[in-house]
Motif scaffolding. Sequence first.
Motif, mmCIF file in Angstrom:
data_model
loop_
_atom_site.group_PDB
_atom_site.id
_atom_site.type_symbol
_atom_site.label_atom_id
_atom_site.label_comp_id
_atom_site.label_asym_id
_atom_site.label_seq_id
_atom_site.Cartn_x
_atom_site.Cartn_y
_atom_site.Cartn_z
ATOM 1 N N ARG A 183 -25.351 -33.525 37.797
ATOM 2 C CA ARG A 183 -24.206 -33.487 36.893
ATOM 3 C C ARG A 183 -22.924 -33.397 37.706
ATOM 4 O O ARG A 183 -22.736 -32.473 38.499
ATOM 5 C CB ARG A 183 -24.299 -32.302 35.933
ATOM 6 C CG ARG A 183 -25.412 -32.420 34.890
ATOM 7 C CD ARG A 183 -25.056 -33.446 33.811
ATOM 8 N NE ARG A 183 -23.868 -33.079 33.064
ATOM 9 C CZ ARG A 183 -23.875 -32.328 31.966
ATOM 10 N NH1 ARG A 183 -25.028 -31.862 31.484
ATOM 11 N NH2 ARG A 183 -22.746 -32.052 31.344
ATOM 12 N N ARG A 219 -20.215 -30.513 36.466
ATOM 13 C CA ARG A 219 -20.620 -29.112 36.580
ATOM 14 C C ARG A 219 -20.686 -28.693 38.041
ATOM 15 O O ARG A 219 -21.761 -28.558 38.615
ATOM 16 C CB ARG A 219 -21.968 -28.887 35.902
ATOM 17 C CG ARG A 219 -21.930 -28.953 34.384
ATOM 18 C CD ARG A 219 -23.299 -28.659 33.818
ATOM 19 N NE ARG A 219 -23.293 -28.593 32.361
ATOM 20 C CZ ARG A 219 -23.085 -27.491 31.666
ATOM 21 N NH1 ARG A 219 -22.866 -26.341 32.290
ATOM 22 N NH2 ARG A 219 -23.098 -27.528 30.344
ATOM 23 N N ASP A 239 -22.985 -25.873 39.148
ATOM 24 C CA ASP A 239 -24.415 -26.069 39.356
ATOM 25 C C ASP A 239 -24.779 -26.107 40.830
ATOM 26 O O ASP A 239 -25.957 -25.997 41.180
ATOM 27 C CB ASP A 239 -24.880 -27.372 38.711
ATOM 28 C CG ASP A 239 -24.974 -27.278 37.202
ATOM 29 O OD1 ASP A 239 -24.789 -26.182 36.646
ATOM 30 O OD2 ASP A 239 -25.241 -28.321 36.572
#
Length: 125
Positions: A105, A108, A111
């Motif tokens: 992702r 994000r 993350d």
Amino acid sequence: QLQLVESGGGLVQPGGSLRLSCVASGFTLAIGWFRQAPGKEREGVSCIGISGGITTYADSVKGRFTISRDITKNTVYLQMNSLKPEDTGVYYCAAPSRFRGSWCRLDRAGDYDYWGQGTQVTVSS
């Protein structure tokens, strides 16, 4: 504890090319590239999953950048062609420590748990 080291940045004219490298101290399930321009927030550029089965690109770099991975060298490359001044920034590679629903992702940054020191890319005439 994973260590990531980027290299390959530099000064290039618009339309030129650079290849960035990210060397990891161990195996990673995914590596993402992020960049941060002066005065702007960090943005995701590209990501590659295990064995290159998953690749993602920001819309702004599609068709110009190519991400690849050499598992035997624990290295991920970002080939950047047709560079534009808006590509200028510090480029970071990053890796997640665990699965959070997706390995790549770009929206994000949280993350990703391990980050390199960054390499400067400047596109200017």
